[in-house]
Design a protein around this motif. Structure first.
Motif, PDB file in Angstrom:
ATOM      1  N   GLU A  36       6.028 -32.344 -93.959  1.00 36.07           N
ATOM      2  CA  GLU A  36       7.338 -31.986 -94.472  1.00 36.07           C
ATOM      3  C   GLU A  36       7.899 -33.036 -95.416  1.00 36.07           C
ATOM      4  O   GLU A  36       8.594 -32.718 -96.369  1.00 36.07           O
ATOM      5  CB  GLU A  36       8.300 -31.772 -93.303  1.00 36.07           C
ATOM      6  CG  GLU A  36       7.967 -30.518 -92.506  1.00 36.07           C
ATOM      7  CD  GLU A  36       8.939 -30.315 -91.366  1.00 36.07           C
ATOM      8  OE1 GLU A  36       9.769 -31.203 -91.144  1.00 36.07           O
ATOM      9  OE2 GLU A  36       8.865 -29.270 -90.726  1.00 36.07           O
ATOM     10  N   THR A  37       7.656 -34.310 -95.149  1.00 41.13           N
ATOM     11  CA  THR A  37       8.271 -35.356 -95.945  1.00 41.13           C
ATOM     12  C   THR A  37       7.363 -35.879 -97.050  1.00 41.13           C
ATOM     13  O   THR A  37       7.819 -36.548 -97.957  1.00 41.13           O
ATOM     14  CB  THR A  37       8.659 -36.548 -95.054  1.00 41.13           C
ATOM     15  OG1 THR A  37       7.467 -37.124 -94.514  1.00 41.13           O
ATOM     16  CG2 THR A  37       9.562 -36.110 -93.912  1.00 41.13           C
ATOM     17  N   GLY A  38       6.079 -35.568 -96.947  1.00 42.60           N
ATOM     18  CA  GLY A  38       5.150 -36.104 -97.914  1.00 42.60           C
ATOM     19  C   GLY A  38       4.850 -37.573 -97.703  1.00 42.60           C
ATOM     20  O   GLY A  38       4.284 -38.227 -98.556  1.00 42.60           O
ATOM     21  N   LYS A  39       5.281 -38.111 -96.575  1.00 39.86           N
ATOM     22  CA  LYS A  39       5.079 -39.528 -96.295  1.00 39.86           C
ATOM     23  C   LYS A  39       4.270 -39.688 -95.021  1.00 39.86           C
ATOM     24  O   LYS A  39       4.392 -38.918 -94.099  1.00 39.86           O
ATOM     25  CB  LYS A  39       6.408 -40.247 -96.106  1.00 39.86           C
ATOM     26  CG  LYS A  39       7.369 -40.129 -97.275  1.00 39.86           C
ATOM     27  CD  LYS A  39       8.728 -40.629 -96.854  1.00 39.86           C
ATOM     28  CE  LYS A  39       9.758 -40.364 -97.935  1.00 39.86           C
ATOM     29  NZ  LYS A  39      11.109 -40.429 -97.419  1.00 39.86           N
ATOM     30  N   TYR A 513      12.378 -41.909 -89.940  1.00 43.11           N
ATOM     31  CA  TYR A 513      12.727 -41.593 -91.323  1.00 43.11           C
ATOM     32  C   TYR A 513      13.398 -40.228 -91.463  1.00 43.11           C
ATOM     33  O   TYR A 513      13.113 -39.471 -92.390  1.00 43.11           O
ATOM     34  CB  TYR A 513      11.502 -41.709 -92.235  1.00 43.11           C
ATOM     35  CG  TYR A 513      10.992 -43.124 -92.352  1.00 43.11           C
ATOM     36  CD1 TYR A 513      11.758 -44.112 -92.957  1.00 43.11           C
ATOM     37  CD2 TYR A 513       9.764 -43.475 -91.830  1.00 43.11           C
ATOM     38  CE1 TYR A 513      11.304 -45.416 -93.032  1.00 43.11           C
ATOM     39  CE2 TYR A 513       9.295 -44.788 -91.901  1.00 43.11           C
ATOM     40  CZ  TYR A 513      10.079 -45.749 -92.518  1.00 43.11           C
ATOM     41  OH  TYR A 513       9.626 -47.039 -92.591  1.00 43.11           O
ATOM     42  N   GLY A 514      14.303 -39.930 -90.529  1.00 47.25           N
ATOM     43  CA  GLY A 514      15.173 -38.777 -90.688  1.00 47.25           C
ATOM     44  C   GLY A 514      14.532 -37.429 -90.523  1.00 47.25           C
ATOM     45  O   GLY A 514      15.047 -36.428 -91.023  1.00 47.25           O
ATOM     46  N   ASN A 515      13.410 -37.370 -89.810  1.00 48.15           N
ATOM     47  CA  ASN A 515      12.741 -36.090 -89.595  1.00 48.15           C
ATOM     48  C   ASN A 515      13.482 -35.331 -88.490  1.00 48.15           C
ATOM     49  O   ASN A 515      13.130 -35.379 -87.321  1.00 48.15           O
ATOM     50  CB  ASN A 515      11.277 -36.331 -89.212  1.00 48.15           C
ATOM     51  CG  ASN A 515      10.530 -35.028 -89.013  1.00 48.15           C
ATOM     52  OD1 ASN A 515      10.825 -34.020 -89.654  1.00 48.15           O
ATOM     53  ND2 ASN A 515       9.565 -35.039 -88.113  1.00 48.15           N
ATOM     54  N   LEU A 516      14.522 -34.622 -88.886  1.00 44.73           N
ATOM     55  CA  LEU A 516      15.444 -33.986 -87.938  1.00 44.73           C
ATOM     56  C   LEU A 516      14.925 -32.629 -87.486  1.00 44.73           C
ATOM     57  O   LEU A 516      14.384 -31.849 -88.269  1.00 44.73           O
ATOM     58  CB  LEU A 516      16.816 -33.815 -88.592  1.00 44.73           C
ATOM     59  CG  LEU A 516      17.930 -33.254 -87.699  1.00 44.73           C
ATOM     60  CD1 LEU A 516      18.281 -34.244 -86.596  1.00 44.73           C
ATOM     61  CD2 LEU A 516      19.165 -32.916 -88.532  1.00 44.73           C
ATOM     62  N   GLY A 535      14.029 -34.575-100.996  1.00 44.00           N
ATOM     63  CA  GLY A 535      12.843 -35.317-100.589  1.00 44.00           C
ATOM     64  C   GLY A 535      12.671 -36.645-101.284  1.00 44.00           C
ATOM     65  O   GLY A 535      11.900 -37.494-100.825  1.00 44.00           O
ATOM     66  N   SER A 536      13.369 -36.875-102.391  1.00 42.90           N
ATOM     67  CA  SER A 536      13.275 -38.158-103.095  1.00 42.90           C
ATOM     68  C   SER A 536      14.337 -39.146-102.644  1.00 42.90           C
ATOM     69  O   SER A 536      14.377 -40.273-103.132  1.00 42.90           O
ATOM     70  CB  SER A 536      13.392 -37.929-104.603  1.00 42.90           C
ATOM     71  OG  SER A 536      14.670 -37.394-104.937  1.00 42.90           O
ATOM     72  N   ASP A 537      15.183 -38.744-101.711  1.00 45.19           N
ATOM     73  CA  ASP A 537      16.188 -39.662-101.183  1.00 45.19           C
ATOM     74  C   ASP A 537      15.524 -40.790-100.408  1.00 45.19           C
ATOM     75  O   ASP A 537      14.434 -40.632 -99.861  1.00 45.19           O
ATOM     76  CB  ASP A 537      17.150 -38.930-100.243  1.00 45.19           C
ATOM     77  CG  ASP A 537      18.211 -38.138-100.988  1.00 45.19           C
ATOM     78  OD1 ASP A 537      18.141 -38.069-102.234  1.00 45.19           O
ATOM     79  OD2 ASP A 537      19.101 -37.580-100.324  1.00 45.19           O
ATOM     80  N   SER A 559      21.238 -40.269 -95.853  1.00 40.97           N
ATOM     81  CA  SER A 559      20.082 -40.862 -96.538  1.00 40.97           C
ATOM     82  C   SER A 559      20.647 -42.052 -97.317  1.00 40.97           C
ATOM     83  O   SER A 559      21.232 -42.935 -96.719  1.00 40.97           O
ATOM     84  CB  SER A 559      19.408 -39.834 -97.442  1.00 40.97           C
ATOM     85  OG  SER A 559      20.302 -39.352 -98.427  1.00 40.97           O
ATOM     86  N   ASN A 560      20.488 -42.107 -98.614  1.00 40.74           N
ATOM     87  CA  ASN A 560      21.293 -43.029 -99.410  1.00 40.74           C
ATOM     88  C   ASN A 560      22.584 -42.345 -99.845  1.00 40.74           C
ATOM     89  O   ASN A 560      23.487 -42.973-100.387  1.00 40.74           O
ATOM     90  CB  ASN A 560      20.515 -43.546-100.622  1.00 40.74           C
ATOM     91  CG  ASN A 560      19.954 -42.421-101.469  1.00 40.74           C
ATOM     92  OD1 ASN A 560      19.187 -41.599-100.980  1.00 40.74           O
ATOM     93  ND2 ASN A 560      20.324 -42.376-102.742  1.00 40.74           N
TER      94      ASN A 560
END
Length: 850
Positions: A36-39, A513-516, A535-537, A559-560
């Motif tokens: 989902e996050t690409g990370k 990392y905010g994976n809610l 997703g770029s946040d 996020s930011n």
């Protein structure tokens, strides 16, 4: 006012930034998160950055002063001056074990060292455990070693050395020694060693000890390398030093010729945004004269040539055939991948590669700096174990391997009985295990209070339902208030978890990392809850998510930028970037929001805090924002609390250790952030991780790196809450108003609760004293109400909703000082015991368990 514009000449290290997010755990939940996050994500640098920002520096002297101040407060007050914390679990989840030891003379005597929870001892093979290191206040343990010739003598090295995200934040202060099997301890030196990788005690002389000291994790220092004492720690000599950035991570001894010593040296440098875990000085050194002189073993001996990519190395010497030595290597300065197992049968003169890198590919799971150990069965030199993400076992000196199953991943410890080699004790991020059949099957100890909580939650309607996000042990909960029935509800590392106080079928939980995730059936199943988040946040390791106290179906996510949503169905940004912008390293884990507080009276007033010291506020629901950081230190904002009765009053807590002579950690505003007042007063100069208010009485509670503190006069004076909570890291607090119960989530000693009704009731009320005690609590078949009253009165039992269940007592209290109540016919749950004395009353919480 801070400038949010990105510097024109910023260098974005995109390659490393991607690497920083590589994850090391392979649970199905985390695979979903990656998709989902690409990370992919490493364990974060979050804890260190909290405490070291902005100078990349932790003042160890300030921490020592804070410990001394805290101990003085506890020592100078009588036990009756404060109440007791209640342990509420979990016992069955576990937490990170850094070392395990079986007494050489008795398999029933077991010792476990933990990453942030101290040392535990059992005298009955793990049926019961006792914490034995709590008085020392350094609860991060790197290694523990029992003297073979005298098991009453034990050495403990403080400061975990595994290069983890918490190592740099929770450093040690040297070596401790016990002469009575751990009953009492004395610091015997190496106070600047920071982290201890291994301790080896001469099997014939308990006063002769070698220590592998790793030194600072986030920095360079000369107090690292191999140290030797020949008088039980009275004096130490640094016998092997390579460079100020080369750690000694392992040391081993030939038990038949104790002059032959091996040391694994590991070149490593680390910053919160940079990791270099390899170098030319990563190598094995050997001494043939008891550590006086050393030589580096290399290609001439059959070991790998010096290489900038060589990472952590582990060493093990066979006890049954001491000429046999094993060494496991890693490569890649970022990931430390397994790079082969080497064996010598002639005390290290010559080595042979017995297991190639490909044969155990993945055993270190892209973060071998976290493991790196190898062990040999003390009765069989051919039975060798590689300790990594999993444990691999070979019975033929590394020619073939099998993986030991039935345990949590991320392994750090393995020890063997000296009388029965089939009995083994293992430790990993999920706790401790034992095997009685040589590792074919394992049993988990489900009686250790060592869970590392990041965040906690209590269901408002059912306060026996407790939730928490944990390090490496998922987001967990109990539905009964039991100590041993906690279960995972989502995977990964767990962080913020929120239960709707009005409609508790809505539960929200997140991993790193905010994976809610969102649940609409009370947490039985979860769906994605991040729709609409860009997703770029940039998102924090521990991304803040809160429910509006005014309207809990409304939520805020940081996020930011700040986002809002109704029940996490879809999110909308309502702010610009509220941080200083992208970090110079290019890492997306920095320049993030870390704290959110919302009004109890409307949806318009919201405060945010960031990891780069910004506090912003909106009074119109996000249409406009004001930076109110002026007057606050440039430190990591950990928590913001608003007063329910007045949106202009707020409190801000910051992390970090004292940098100057005095560094405040708690601030108050009465005008919406235009002005801030330091209310830290006598609070030690230590990180404050959370703050909550009880505004009717100007009562504040804060979670710190040294226990829970509270103030009854709006910060003019602070003291430690309770007597029996160890001086440990408390990450999060939750207050349950109906039962007047404060819950504390610790990072290493699980969750505890405290009845604060006496503190909150500060008026002239006879019942506000410690005149009422209820025990046992939780109760099973019966409980006793012990009181010291002398007037006519009544005692009643209510359920948590306020419905009266039954009358427990009516009459003159002086005639019955101990009221015994049978619980037959009363279902398990949380209840309120109300004592009435004329026009005065007090309510105590009671848990009935079955």
């Amino acid at each position: 006012m801070k400038n949010y514009k990105l510097p024109f000449n910023l260098i974005v290290l995109s390659f490393f930034s991607a690497l920083l997010f590589i994850n090391c755990k392979n649970s199905s939940e985390e695979k979903v998160a990656e998709k989902e996050t690409g990370k992919m994500e490493y364990p974060a640098e979050w804890m260190y950055n909290q405490r070291a920002y902005p100078n990349n520096y932790i003042n160890k002297d300030a921490y020592k002063e804070a410990i001394a101040q805290s101990k003085q407060i506890l020592a100078n007050r009588s036990p009756e001056a404060a109440g007791e914390w209640t342990f509420v679990g979990p016992l069955n989840t576990g937490g990170r074990i850094t070392d395990a030891a079986i007494a050489p003379d008795n398999d029933d005597h077991l010792y476990l060292a933990t990453a942030t929870g101290g040392i535990f001892r059992s005298y009955d093979r793990g049926v019961n455990w006792t914490p034995i290191f709590d008085n020392e206040s350094k609860l991060s343990i790197g290694d523990i070693a029992i003297a073979q010739s005298n098991p009453q003598i034990i050495y403990a090295g403080t400061g975990e050395a595994n290069g983890s995200a918490t190592d740099g934040a929770y450093f040690g202060d040297g070596i401790y020694k016990s002469n009575n099997a751990g009953d009492t301890w004395t610091n015997v030196g190496l106070p600047e060693s920071n982290h201890i990788g291994r301790i080896v005690v001469d099997p014939t002389n308990p006063d002769r000890v070698f220590v592998a000291a790793t030194g600072q994790l986030y920095g360079k220092n000369n107090e690292r390398g191999v140290y030797r004492t020949t008088n039980g720690g009275t004096n130490w000599e640094q016998v092997l030093f390579v460079t100020d950035s080369t750690a000694a991570i392992d040391v081993a001894m030939n038990v038949s010729n104790t002059n032959i010593i091996y040391a694994a040296m590991w070149e490593r440098t680390r910053k919160p945004w940079e990791r270099d875990y390899g170098g030319l000085s990563s190598a094995i050194h050997r001494s043939m004269d008891g550590g006086t002189t050393w030589s580096e073993l290399g290609t001439a001996n059959g070991l790998p040539a010096p290489n900038a990519q060589t990472g952590r190395i582990g060493i093990a010497v066979s006890e049954s055939d001491p000429a046999t030595v094993y060494a496991r290597f890693t490569t890649n300065q970022i990931t430390n991948e397994f790079d082969g197992l080497y064996k010598s049968t002639n005390n290290g003169d010559n080595w042979t590669l017995v297991t190639s890198a490909g044969a155990l590919s993945g055993i270190d799971a892209n973060f071998g700096w976290y493991f790196g150990n190898v062990r040999v069965n003390p009765t069989n030199s051919s039975e060798v174990y590689i300790i990594g993400f999993d444990i691999a076992k070979s019975t033929n000196s590394g020619s073939s391997w099998s993986t030991l199953g039935g345990m949590h991943v991320d392994h750090h410890a393995l020890d063997f009985s000296r009388t029965n080699s089939n009995f083994m004790l293992a430790g990993n991020d999920g706790g401790a295990y034992f095997s009685e059949n040589g590792g074919n099957s394992w049993t988990h100890f489900e009686n250790l209070p060592i869970t590392q909580f990041y965040n906690i939650e209590v269901d408002y309607q059912h306060p026996e339902r407790l939730y928490g996000g944990t390090q490496d042990n998922n987001t967990i909960r109990t539905l009964t208030g039991g100590l041993s029935d906690w279960q995972s509800i989502i995977g990964g590392d767990g962080f913020h978890v929120n239960v709707d106080p009005i409609d508790n079928k809505y539960v929200y939980a997140e991993s790193q990392y905010g994976n809610l995730r969102r649940s609409t059936n009370g947490g039985n199943s979860f769906q994605n809850g991040t729709n609409g988040i860009n997703g770029s946040d940039r998102v924090n390791w521990n991304t803040p998510v809160i429910l509006s106290p005014f309207s809990p179906e409304k939520m805020f996510y940081g996020s930011n930028k700040l986002y809002t949503s109704t029940r996490a169905v879809s999110w909308t940004a309502i702010s610009p970037d509220l941080t200083d912008g992208l970090h110079p390293s290019g890492s997306l884990a920095f320049g993030t929001l870390t704290a959110i507080a919302a009004s109890y009276n409307n949806l318009d007033v919201i405060y945010t805090g960031s990891d780069d010291g910004n506090v912003n506020v909106t009074f119109d629901g996000g249409a406009t924002w004001t930076d109110v950081s002026a007057g606050l230190p440039d430190q990591y904002i950990t928590s913001i609390a608003m007063v329910p009765s007045d949106d202009m009053i707020a409190y801000v807590a910051v992390s970090g250790f004292k940098y100057l002579d005095y560094t405040p950690h708690i601030f108050k505003t009465t005008d919406g952030g235009q002005n801030w007042t330091d209310i830290s007063s006598n609070l030690p100069n230590i990180p404050v991780n959370d703050i909550i208010t009880y505004p009717a009485e100007n009562i504040l509670f804060v979670a710190t790196d040294l226990n829970v503190w509270y103030s009854k006069d709006d910060g003019a004076n602070w003291t430690i809450l309770g007597n029996n909570l160890p001086l440990t890291v408390v990450m999060d607090l939750k207050f349950h108003e109906p039962t007047k119960t404060l819950f504390a989530g610790t990072f290493g000693r699980a969750m505890h609760s405290y009845d604060v009704s006496d503190i909150l009731d500060i008026g002239e009320n006879e019942l506000a004293s410690n005149s009422i005690k209820i025990y046992p609590n939780p109760a099973t078949s019966e409980f006793t109400i012990s009181q010291s009253l002398s007037s006519e009165g009544t005692v009643q039992l209510f359920d948590i909703s306020g419905k009266k269940i039954k009358d427990l007592f009516s009459g003159n209290f002086s005639n019955d000082k101990n009221i015994i109540v049978k619980t037959e016919g009363i279902p398990a749950g949380v209840y309120l015991v109300k004592v009435n004395l004329g026009n005065q009353s007090i309510t105590k919480k009671l848990i009935i368990a079955r």
